[in-house]
Design an enzyme around this catalytic site. Structure first.
Site, PDB file in Angstrom:
ATOM      1  N   HIS A  55       0.848  -1.199   0.000  1.00  0.00           N
ATOM      2  CA  HIS A  55       0.000   0.000   0.000  1.00  0.00           C
ATOM      3  C   HIS A  55       0.887   1.254   0.000  1.00  0.00           C
ATOM      4  CE1 HIS A  55      -3.565   2.440   1.636  1.00  0.00           C
ATOM      5  NE2 HIS A  55      -2.534   3.259   1.777  1.00  0.00           N
ATOM      6  N   GLU A  56       1.892   1.252   0.871  1.00  0.00           N
ATOM      7  CA  GLU A  56       2.795   2.417   0.964  1.00  0.00           C
ATOM      8  C   GLU A  56       3.637   2.562  -0.291  1.00  0.00           C
ATOM      9  OE1 GLU A  56       2.153   4.526   3.180  1.00  0.00           O
ATOM     10  OE2 GLU A  56       0.790   3.137   4.163  1.00  0.00           O
TER      11      GLU A  56
HETATM   12 ZN    ZN Z   1      -2.296   5.324   2.098  1.00  0.00          ZN
END
Ligand code: ZN
Length: 181
Positions: A152-153
């Site tokens: 996600h990051e």
């Molecule tokens: Zn985020």
């Protein structure tokens, strides 16, 4: 604690590819990354978060604090293991065929209202980066929930938000290859 202004998806910055960070890391940037880790840690303290009006988070990427560069912080505890990292110029070296998704959906500090739907990601990844916390190059093998958070990051560094990965016509479309977490 340093109080970051969290930029939201209304801003173009969140949808753009970030540039590589020049290494060796300068001291000011390292401090920023350590502050990001600290911000996440404190955000998970209910009382602190409430008093300071911040949302709890497990990851924070540079564009979210207004810096279009390739670094992000993670602070999370999963299965009694603590993941505390400030990754600079991360590279995903390998991924599993197996996919995974968070049953309750993903959330993001830059997306004020949660978007529901399955976000399919790799169940297992190997990621390499310079880690500003331990001040060394690291190669991390991540499985399950931590693997999802780090992906996600990582996506933030390419200007991709989690809802970009949700099927528009059928947000809860089943993927028989994927496991729920
Ligand atoms: Zn985020």
């Amino acid at each position: 604690m340093k109080k970051f202004k969290i930029h939201t998806d209304k801003e173009k910055l969140l949808h753009e590819k970030c540039r590589e960070v020049a290494l060796p890391l300068d001291e000011e940037k390292r401090q920023t990354i350590l502050d990001m880790v600290e911000y996440l840690k404190l955000s998970q303290d209910d009382e602190y978060a409430k008093a300071n009006k911040i949302r709890p988070g497990v990851g924070l990427a540079a564009p979210q604090i207004g810096v279009p560069e390739r670094f992000y912080a993670v602070y999370l505890v999963d299965k009694e293991k603590t993941y505390e990292y400030g990754l600079v110029n991360p590279k995903i070296l390998s991924t599993s065929v197996k996919k995974a998704y968070l049953e309750g959906g993903e959330g993001c500090l830059s997306v004020p209202e949660d978007v529901m739907g399955h976000v399919y990601r790799y169940f297992r990844i190997t990621i390499q980066a310079y880690d500003a916390v331990s001040q060394q190059n690291v190669t991390l093998k991540l499985v399950g929930y931590p693997a999802i958070v780090f992906q996600h990051e990582y996506d933030h560094l390419d200007g991709i938000l989690y809802y970009d990965r949700i099927n528009r016509d059928d947000p809860f479309k089943k993927d028989p290859e994927a496991v729920a977490i």
